[in-house]
Design a protein around this motif. Structure first.
Motif, PDB file in Angstrom:
ATOM      1  N   GLU A 236       0.843  -1.183   0.000  1.00 25.34           N
ATOM      2  CA  GLU A 236       0.000   0.000   0.000  1.00 25.34           C
ATOM      3  C   GLU A 236       0.883   1.238   0.000  1.00 25.34           C
ATOM      4  N   LYS A 237       0.298   2.356  -0.418  1.00 26.90           N
ATOM      5  CA  LYS A 237       0.991   3.635  -0.379  1.00 26.90           C
ATOM      6  C   LYS A 237       0.446   4.414   0.809  1.00 26.90           C
ATOM      7  N   GLU A 238       1.359   4.992   1.565  1.00 25.40           N
ATOM      8  CA  GLU A 238       0.965   5.765   2.743  1.00 25.40           C
ATOM      9  C   GLU A 238       1.413   7.213   2.593  1.00 25.40           C
ATOM     10  N   LEU A 239       0.570   8.120   3.054  1.00 24.24           N
ATOM     11  CA  LEU A 239       0.923   9.535   3.128  1.00 24.24           C
ATOM     12  C   LEU A 239       1.517   9.809   4.501  1.00 24.24           C
ATOM     13  N   ILE A 240       2.612  10.521   4.533  1.00 22.51           N
ATOM     14  CA  ILE A 240       3.211  10.939   5.797  1.00 22.51           C
ATOM     15  C   ILE A 240       3.417  12.444   5.714  1.00 22.51           C
ATOM     16  N   PHE A 241       2.667  13.191   6.519  1.00 29.96           N
ATOM     17  CA  PHE A 241       2.745  14.645   6.509  1.00 29.96           C
ATOM     18  C   PHE A 241       3.235  15.139   7.860  1.00 29.96           C
ATOM     19  N   ASP A 242       4.311  15.901   7.869  1.00 27.46           N
ATOM     20  CA  ASP A 242       4.788  16.600   9.057  1.00 27.46           C
ATOM     21  C   ASP A 242       4.553  18.084   8.794  1.00 27.46           C
ATOM     22  N   SER A 243       3.346  18.539   9.089  1.00 26.57           N
ATOM     23  CA  SER A 243       2.948  19.912   8.782  1.00 26.57           C
ATOM     24  C   SER A 243       3.709  20.939   9.612  1.00 26.57           C
ATOM     25  N   GLU A 244       4.130  20.555  10.797  1.00 27.27           N
ATOM     26  CA  GLU A 244       4.874  21.475  11.652  1.00 27.27           C
ATOM     27  C   GLU A 244       6.226  21.838  11.032  1.00 27.27           C
ATOM     28  N   ARG A 245       6.876  20.866  10.406  1.00 25.87           N
ATOM     29  CA  ARG A 245       8.201  21.080   9.807  1.00 25.87           C
ATOM     30  C   ARG A 245       8.155  21.159   8.280  1.00 25.87           C
ATOM     31  N   ASN A 246       6.939  21.090   7.703  1.00 25.71           N
ATOM     32  CA  ASN A 246       6.743  21.169   6.251  1.00 25.71           C
ATOM     33  C   ASN A 246       7.507  20.089   5.492  1.00 25.71           C
ATOM     34  N   ARG A 247       7.317  18.840   5.910  1.00 23.21           N
ATOM     35  CA  ARG A 247       7.900  17.685   5.223  1.00 23.21           C
ATOM     36  C   ARG A 247       6.759  16.743   4.862  1.00 23.21           C
ATOM     37  N   TYR A 248       6.792  16.270   3.612  1.00 21.54           N
ATOM     38  CA  TYR A 248       5.679  15.485   3.089  1.00 21.54           C
ATOM     39  C   TYR A 248       6.222  14.311   2.282  1.00 21.54           C
ATOM     40  N   LEU A 249       5.687  13.107   2.551  1.00 20.68           N
ATOM     41  CA  LEU A 249       6.173  11.909   1.874  1.00 20.68           C
ATOM     42  C   LEU A 249       5.027  11.011   1.427  1.00 20.68           C
ATOM     43  N   VAL A 250       5.310  10.251   0.368  1.00 22.91           N
ATOM     44  CA  VAL A 250       4.495   9.095  -0.006  1.00 22.91           C
ATOM     45  C   VAL A 250       5.451   7.915   0.042  1.00 22.91           C
ATOM     46  N   VAL A 251       5.119   6.924   0.857  1.00 23.93           N
ATOM     47  CA  VAL A 251       5.961   5.727   0.952  1.00 23.93           C
ATOM     48  C   VAL A 251       5.127   4.506   0.559  1.00 23.93           C
ATOM     49  N   HIS A 252       5.819   3.494   0.046  1.00 26.22           N
ATOM     50  CA  HIS A 252       5.137   2.230  -0.216  1.00 26.22           C
ATOM     51  C   HIS A 252       5.617   1.225   0.828  1.00 26.22           C
ATOM     52  N   VAL A 253       4.667   0.440   1.317  1.00 26.13           N
ATOM     53  CA  VAL A 253       4.916  -0.489   2.414  1.00 26.13           C
ATOM     54  C   VAL A 253       4.223  -1.808   2.109  1.00 26.13           C
ATOM     55  N   GLY A 254       4.929  -2.904   2.327  1.00 25.20           N
ATOM     56  CA  GLY A 254       4.282  -4.202   2.155  1.00 25.20           C
ATOM     57  C   GLY A 254       5.252  -5.278   1.715  1.00 25.20           C
ATOM     58  N   TRP A 255       4.700  -6.273   1.047  1.00 23.35           N
ATOM     59  CA  TRP A 255       5.483  -7.425   0.610  1.00 23.35           C
ATOM     60  C   TRP A 255       5.174  -7.741  -0.837  1.00 23.35           C
ATOM     61  N   GLU A 256       6.187  -8.173  -1.558  1.00 21.82           N
ATOM     62  CA  GLU A 256       6.031  -8.731  -2.892  1.00 21.82           C
ATOM     63  C   GLU A 256       6.569 -10.147  -2.807  1.00 21.82           C
ATOM     64  N   GLY A 257       5.669 -11.091  -2.570  1.00 17.41           N
ATOM     65  CA  GLY A 257       6.086 -12.466  -2.322  1.00 17.41           C
ATOM     66  C   GLY A 257       6.875 -12.523  -1.022  1.00 17.41           C
ATOM     67  N   GLU A 258       8.112 -12.966  -1.100  1.00 14.67           N
ATOM     68  CA  GLU A 258       8.968 -13.067   0.089  1.00 14.67           C
ATOM     69  C   GLU A 258       9.819 -11.821   0.313  1.00 14.67           C
ATOM     70  N   LYS A 259       9.704 -10.842  -0.580  1.00 14.38           N
ATOM     71  CA  LYS A 259      10.559  -9.656  -0.522  1.00 14.38           C
ATOM     72  C   LYS A 259       9.829  -8.473   0.107  1.00 14.38           C
ATOM     73  N   ARG A 260      10.471  -7.842   1.079  1.00 10.44           N
ATOM     74  CA  ARG A 260       9.916  -6.658   1.721  1.00 10.44           C
ATOM     75  C   ARG A 260       9.974  -5.496   0.743  1.00 10.44           C
ATOM     76  N   ASN A 261       8.884  -4.772   0.638  1.00 10.47           N
ATOM     77  CA  ASN A 261       8.771  -3.633  -0.261  1.00 10.47           C
ATOM     78  C   ASN A 261       8.528  -2.394   0.596  1.00 10.47           C
ATOM     79  N   TYR A 262       9.553  -1.565   0.732  1.00 15.56           N
ATOM     80  CA  TYR A 262       9.425  -0.351   1.542  1.00 15.56           C
ATOM     81  C   TYR A 262      10.341   0.729   0.985  1.00 15.56           C
ATOM     82  N   GLY A 263       9.836   1.927   0.878  1.00 12.56           N
ATOM     83  CA  GLY A 263      10.683   3.041   0.455  1.00 12.56           C
ATOM     84  C   GLY A 263       9.860   4.268   0.132  1.00 12.56           C
ATOM     85  N   SER A 264      10.544   5.389   0.007  1.00 14.21           N
ATOM     86  CA  SER A 264       9.838   6.627  -0.326  1.00 14.21           C
ATOM     87  C   SER A 264       9.737   6.764  -1.837  1.00 14.21           C
ATOM     88  N   MET A 265       8.554   7.105  -2.294  1.00 14.74           N
ATOM     89  CA  MET A 265       8.299   7.380  -3.713  1.00 14.74           C
ATOM     90  C   MET A 265       8.417   8.871  -3.976  1.00 14.74           C
TER      91      MET A 265
END
Length: 109
Positions: free
Chosen positions: A27-56
Motif C-alpha cells: 500500500e501507499k501511505e501519506l506521511i505529513f509533518d505539517s509542523e516542519r513542512n515535510r511530506y512523503l508518499v511511501v510504499h509499504v508491504g510485501w512482494e512475495g517473500e521480498k519486503r517492499n518499503y521506500g519513499s516514492m
C-alpha cells in the motif's frame, strides 16, 4: 485550487498518488509533518517473500520554496504543482545536482 497555500497544494498532489492504489500485499501511505513542512508518499508491504518499503515522493517546503527531494512518479510532482499555479521559480528539483539545476526551468535553490 487558487488561494491554496503551498502546504495545501503539496498535500493535494501527494494525496493523488495514493488514491485507488492498494494491492493485496502493498500500500501507499501519506506521511505529513505539517509542523516542519515535510511530506512523503511511501510504499509499504510485501512482494512475495521480498519486503517492499521506500519513499516514492519526498517534498519539503523551505524558505518559501517547494524542494522536491525525491520523485519516482511518471507525471512529475513539479509539473503537477505548476499546473496548479505554482511558479517554476518557487520549485527546486533537489534530486538534481546543484550545478545541473541551472539548466532546468526551475529554481536553483
Amino acid at each position: 485550487m487558487e488561494g491554496m497555500s503551498y502546504p495545501e497544494l503539496v498535500q493535494t498532489v501527494l494525496a493523488r498518488h495514493t488514491e485507488n492504489h492498494q494491492s493485496n500485499e502493498t500500500e501507499k501511505e501519506l506521511i505529513f509533518d505539517s509542523e516542519r513542512n515535510r511530506y512523503l508518499v511511501v510504499h509499504v508491504g510485501w512482494e512475495g517473500e521480498k519486503r517492499n518499503y521506500g519513499s516514492m515522493i519526498h517534498v519539503d517546503i523551505k524558505d518559501g520554496k517547494i524542494w522536491i527531494q525525491r520523485d519516482l512518479t511518471e507525471e512529475g510532482v513539479a509539473n503537477e504543482l505548476v499546473e496548479l499555479g505554482v511558479p517554476k521559480s518557487d520549485i527546486v528539483l533537489a534530486f538534481r545536482a546543484p550545478h545541473i539545476r541551472q539548466f532546468t526551468d526551475f529554481s536553483v535553490g
